[in-house]
Design a protein around this motif. Structure first.
Motif, mmCIF file in Angstrom:
data_model
loop_
_atom_site.group_PDB
_atom_site.id
_atom_site.type_symbol
_atom_site.label_atom_id
_atom_site.label_comp_id
_atom_site.label_asym_id
_atom_site.label_seq_id
_atom_site.Cartn_x
_atom_site.Cartn_y
_atom_site.Cartn_z
ATOM 1 N N GLN A 192 1.349 -5.663 -7.765
ATOM 2 C CA GLN A 192 2.812 -5.774 -7.639
ATOM 3 C C GLN A 192 3.448 -6.213 -8.961
ATOM 4 N N HIS A 256 1.506 1.427 -4.329
ATOM 5 C CA HIS A 256 1.838 1.153 -2.929
ATOM 6 C C HIS A 256 2.148 2.448 -2.171
ATOM 7 N N ASN A 274 -5.056 -1.417 -2.783
ATOM 8 C CA ASN A 274 -4.280 -1.378 -4.035
ATOM 9 C C ASN A 274 -5.188 -1.539 -5.245
#
Ligand SMILES: [Fe+2]
Length: 380
Positions: A192, A256, A274
């Motif tokens: 992220q 994602h 991920n």
């Protein structure tokens, strides 16, 4: 106006009652998973509520990749007990479920009705998040990701109203975090941070947040996974909340978009999925963000001043691969049980489904279904 009060400190779980009273909550529903109850992670919260004489109910049926039905039975539980607030304790699954229950409870229908952007009309019940893993950022974000098993798909529910009122960060709750969960959620944190840093929606503010997170993850994740010290876990907890704020504003890109169809179909852990896909996406995106890659290599401790930008950018991808291997993330999708014959279906899902399209839209390179299939093959 929605924002999260971040409460941080060792032992601050004891303040849960005070935070709930401040929000006017008298009868909270705690939302968590059965393992956390079993290993005692929920205990400090429960003990604090009991010490304060607060009437709570414990809904501990959240599973990894939580489903629509899990949210709906949580709402039933909340309504039958006439609960007036929600506390999500755990990782992304528990916190997303708690947020979804809080929104669904005041808006009716089923949670699947709220897929997409800003679809809640009424404010959710007050929500407190208590993260006990090191990677999702859900404690401060406007997102809840819920799996729709009939449609073999993850529903992205994004609404500013879902932003939790309070995030209660107590590093001591991480003491019993299993190493595999630390590795998985930590790789979500890295994914992220990196992808938000590279996003087409990134700006100097989100860059400052996500770059700082990459630096902290690189320094602390291996020790957090090895459970060498509480400080490493604490620093990962901080990095997670920092990058959560960053990615909520910048977006998440292709990793994602590609991992959600895999997890929806194969029920694989979000962070591990991920982590497996990240290097392949980074190789694909590198030409579009060479300088930022070089900068991230630097954030990961590489002495980039002796290298060309291109060399440093390639080195960043290697650093990510090394970190991933060091914390025990499998080499490829095959190790997660993904079938090679299913890759074209995954590629189609990654470019066509609502939730994945939105993530894909912030990726630094525009990609076709064929490109995505190639990346899946590379990650296989
Ligand atoms: Fe994630």
């Amino acid at each position: 106006m929605h924002r999260t009060d971040v409460v941080f400190g060792k032992g601050r779980a004891a303040d849960i009652g005070e935070e709930l009273s401040r929000l006017g909550v008298e009868r909270p529903l705690l939302v968590t998973d059965p393992t956390l109850v079993e290993v005692g992670v929920v205990e400090p919260i429960v003990a604090a509520l009991e010490a304060d004489g607060i009437d709570y109910d414990l809904y501990d049926e959240v599973e990894p990749n939580p489903r629509v039905a899990t949210v709906e039975s949580g709402v039933d539980r909340l309504e039958s007990g006439d609960r007036d607030g929600v506390v999500g304790i755990g990782g992304g699954s528990s916190m997303d479920t708690a947020k979804a229950i809080a929104g669904r409870a005041t808006n009716g229908g089923t949670i699947a009705d709220y897929e997409g952007l800003q679809n809640f009309e009424v404010d959710p019940l007050p929500t407190v998040t208590v993260p006990t893993t090191i990677g999702t950022g859900s404690e401060v974000t406007s997102a809840a990701v819920i799996t729709h098993p009939d449609r073999d798909e993850k529903l992205g529910i994004l609404d500013d109203a879902l932003i939790p009122n309070v995030a209660l960060l107590d590093p001591t709750l991480l003491e019993s975090l299993p190493s595999d969960v630390a590795a998985s959620t930590g790789m979500d944190c890295l994914t992220q941070s990196v992808m938000a840093y590279l996003s087409t929606n990134a700006n100097p503010i989100t860059d400052a947040l996500t770059r700082a997170a990459v630096e902290m993850i690189s320094e602390n994740l291996p020790a957090a996974v090895a459970k060498k010290d509480l400080d490493a876990l604490m620093n990962m907890q901080i990095a997670t909340t920092i990058e959560g704020t960053g990615f909520m504003n910048a977006g998440l890109g292709l990793v994602h978009a590609m991992s959600h169809p895999v997890s929806a179909h194969y029920d694989t852990p979000h962070g591990v999925t991920n982590g497996v896909i990240l290097p392949a996406v980074l190789k694909y995106n590198r030409v579009a963000r060479e300088e930022k890659y070089a900068d991230l290599a630097n954030a990961m401790g590489v002495a980039t001043h002796t290298m060309t930008t291109r060399e440093a950018s390639k080195r960043f991808v290697e650093e990510v691969e090394d970190l991933s291997a060091a914390v025990g993330i499998p080499d490829g999708l095959a190790d997660l049980g993904v079938e090679e014959s299913y890759l074209p279906d995954l590629a189609e899902a990654a470019v066509t489904r609502k939730d994945t399209r939105r993530n894909k839209g912030t990726n630094p390179r525009v990609s076709t279904e064929e490109d995505v299939l190639e990346i899946y093959r590379d990650a296989f």
